[in-house]
Design an enzyme around this catalytic site. Structure first.
Site, PDB file in Angstrom:
ATOM      1  N   ARG A  17       6.480  -2.530  -1.214  1.00  0.00           N
ATOM      2  CA  ARG A  17       6.549  -3.962  -0.920  1.00  0.00           C
ATOM      3  C   ARG A  17       5.154  -4.543  -0.780  1.00  0.00           C
ATOM      4  O   ARG A  17       4.853  -5.616  -1.268  1.00  0.00           O
ATOM      5  CB  ARG A  17       7.328  -4.188   0.386  1.00  0.00           C
ATOM      6  CG  ARG A  17       7.486  -5.665   0.688  1.00  0.00           C
ATOM      7  CD  ARG A  17       7.891  -5.909   2.105  1.00  0.00           C
ATOM      8  NE  ARG A  17       6.791  -5.604   3.022  1.00  0.00           N
ATOM      9  CZ  ARG A  17       6.872  -5.718   4.336  1.00  0.00           C
ATOM     10  NH1 ARG A  17       8.007  -6.081   4.896  1.00  0.00           N
ATOM     11  NH2 ARG A  17       5.834  -5.450   5.104  1.00  0.00           N
ATOM     12  N   GLU A  41      -5.077  10.652  -3.271  1.00  0.00           N
ATOM     13  CA  GLU A  41      -4.959   9.195  -3.397  1.00  0.00           C
ATOM     14  C   GLU A  41      -6.358   8.590  -3.379  1.00  0.00           C
ATOM     15  O   GLU A  41      -7.180   8.948  -2.543  1.00  0.00           O
ATOM     16  CB  GLU A  41      -4.130   8.618  -2.237  1.00  0.00           C
ATOM     17  CG  GLU A  41      -4.008   7.097  -2.321  1.00  0.00           C
ATOM     18  CD  GLU A  41      -3.035   6.535  -1.310  1.00  0.00           C
ATOM     19  OE1 GLU A  41      -1.879   6.993  -1.264  1.00  0.00           O
ATOM     20  OE2 GLU A  41      -3.440   5.637  -0.554  1.00  0.00           O
ATOM     21  N   ALA A  85      10.822  -3.317  -0.995  1.00  0.00           N
ATOM     22  CA  ALA A  85      10.476  -2.390  -2.073  1.00  0.00           C
ATOM     23  C   ALA A  85      11.714  -1.956  -2.860  1.00  0.00           C
ATOM     24  O   ALA A  85      11.636  -1.716  -4.065  1.00  0.00           O
ATOM     25  CB  ALA A  85       9.754  -1.173  -1.494  1.00  0.00           C
TER      26      ALA A  85
END
Ligand code: FAD
Length: 294
Positions: free
Chosen positions: A107, A17, A127
């Protein structure tokens, strides 16, 4: 390629990531990180989305750049907080145009400097609603966030996991977890998912701790608990930053090795855009370790 297909092919699926640099930093700074990391051939690289920031447009650009330059699969994070459904459609259009097939539907958090923030009734609050929105496109493989220690807003872990089950049932293909420092928490979480009938792949989110302030910030943001063996590192190395970082990396390597031995489906490494520390982890993890006999 859709990430859910990767989970059918190999175990563990491993991913990095990264986050887009702040607007006043050139986008190339993250490209330099990727340049140093692409040789490890991660199964995919995910790019975060600044729910509160102004550098949202960079997520799509970076994900597209990685996919086209290195032929590595990418996943764009997308948050619904603060966006109208029409704005989401616009971003989704950009993702499709850029050839991005994988989205982590989130979200996001309300802006920290807005304690009076209220979710508007014409916008998505959870979400799961973004997942439903994305599903209408019939284009994306959809990931979602999961919290082995429960999301901090929930009174109990079970309450959060029941919401997670509903989110998954809305059309999620795989999960990526919040960071955790004690693998037993992850195994307990997985058992509970199965009990609740949630049986999609789960990638374990691992973040190496690099210094005391860093871990304090991470614990503050994520609500992750610190096991005693990690706490011991504080006492031992608090005044020796280099040794602390070394021990923190070793802790993450041991955590990943144990997860692999236990048959984890995916490892998602929060690189924090730190190429050197990521290299140390990648070179010291035993990626071929097969699951231990039951
Ligand atoms: P939700 O799944 O909507 O959950 C939020 C809270 O609402 C939980 O407490 C849940 O139990 C509760 N809830 C859910 N559905 C319902 C319902 N129907 N009724 C009542 N309560 C409900 N943030 C960013 O801004 N950008 C990023 O790129 C980013 N990437 C992330 C990547 C990972 C792997 C993880 C774990 C988190 C990431 N986050 C990111 C942080 C995330 O946005 C926050 O943790 C946020 O507070 C929750 O997002 P969510 O998608 O988990 O929300």
């Amino acid at each position: 390629m859709r990430i859910k297909e990767l989970f059918c092919k190999r175990r563990p699926v491993f991913s990095f990531e990264i986050f887009p640099p702040k607007p006043d930093y050139p986008i190339e700074t993250v490209y330099e990180t990727v340049e140093r990391l692409h040789g490890f051939r991660p199964d995919f690289i995910s790019v975060t989305y600044g729910a509160g920031g102004s550098n949202r447009g960079r997520t799509v650009r970076i994900a597209e750049h990685i996919k086209k330059t290195y032929r590595i699969e990418t996943m764009a994070h997308l948050t619904c907080v603060g966006h109208s459904p029409a704005e989401l459609d616009q971003i989704i259009g950009q993702l499709k145009e850029a050839g991005i097939e994988n989205v982590l539907a989130l979200r996001g958090d309300p802006p920290r400097d807005r304690p009076d923030f209220e979710f508007k009734s014409d916008r998505y609050r959870y979400a799961g609603q973004l997942v439903q929105h994305l599903r209408r496109y019939d284009h994306f493989c959809i990931g979602a966030a999961a919290y082995p220690e429960g999301h901090p807003e929930c009174e109990t872990w079970e309450e959060d996991w029941l919401h997670l089950r509903d989110k998954v049932n809305a059309g999620v293909d795989f999960l990526v977890t919040q960071l955790f420092f004690d693998n037993r928490i992850f195994y307990h979480f997985k058992e509970n998912l199965l009990r609740l009938g949630v049986n999609i792949p789960v990638s374990a989110g691992i973040m190496p701790v690099l210094n005391v302030n860093h871990i304090k910030r991470m614990v503050y943001l994520s609500g992750a608990s610190i096991p005693a063996k990690l706490l011991l590192l504080f006492d031992k190395y608090e005044d020796k930053p280099e040794d602390f970082e070394k021990a923190g990396l070793e802790y993450a390597i041991n955590q990943i090795n144990a997860l692999i031995r236990n048959g984890v489906e995916g490892i998602h490494l929060y690189t924090m855009n730190k190429a050197e520390q990521t290299r140390v982890i990648m070179e010291n993890v035993d990626w071929s370790a097969s699951p231990e006999e039951e």
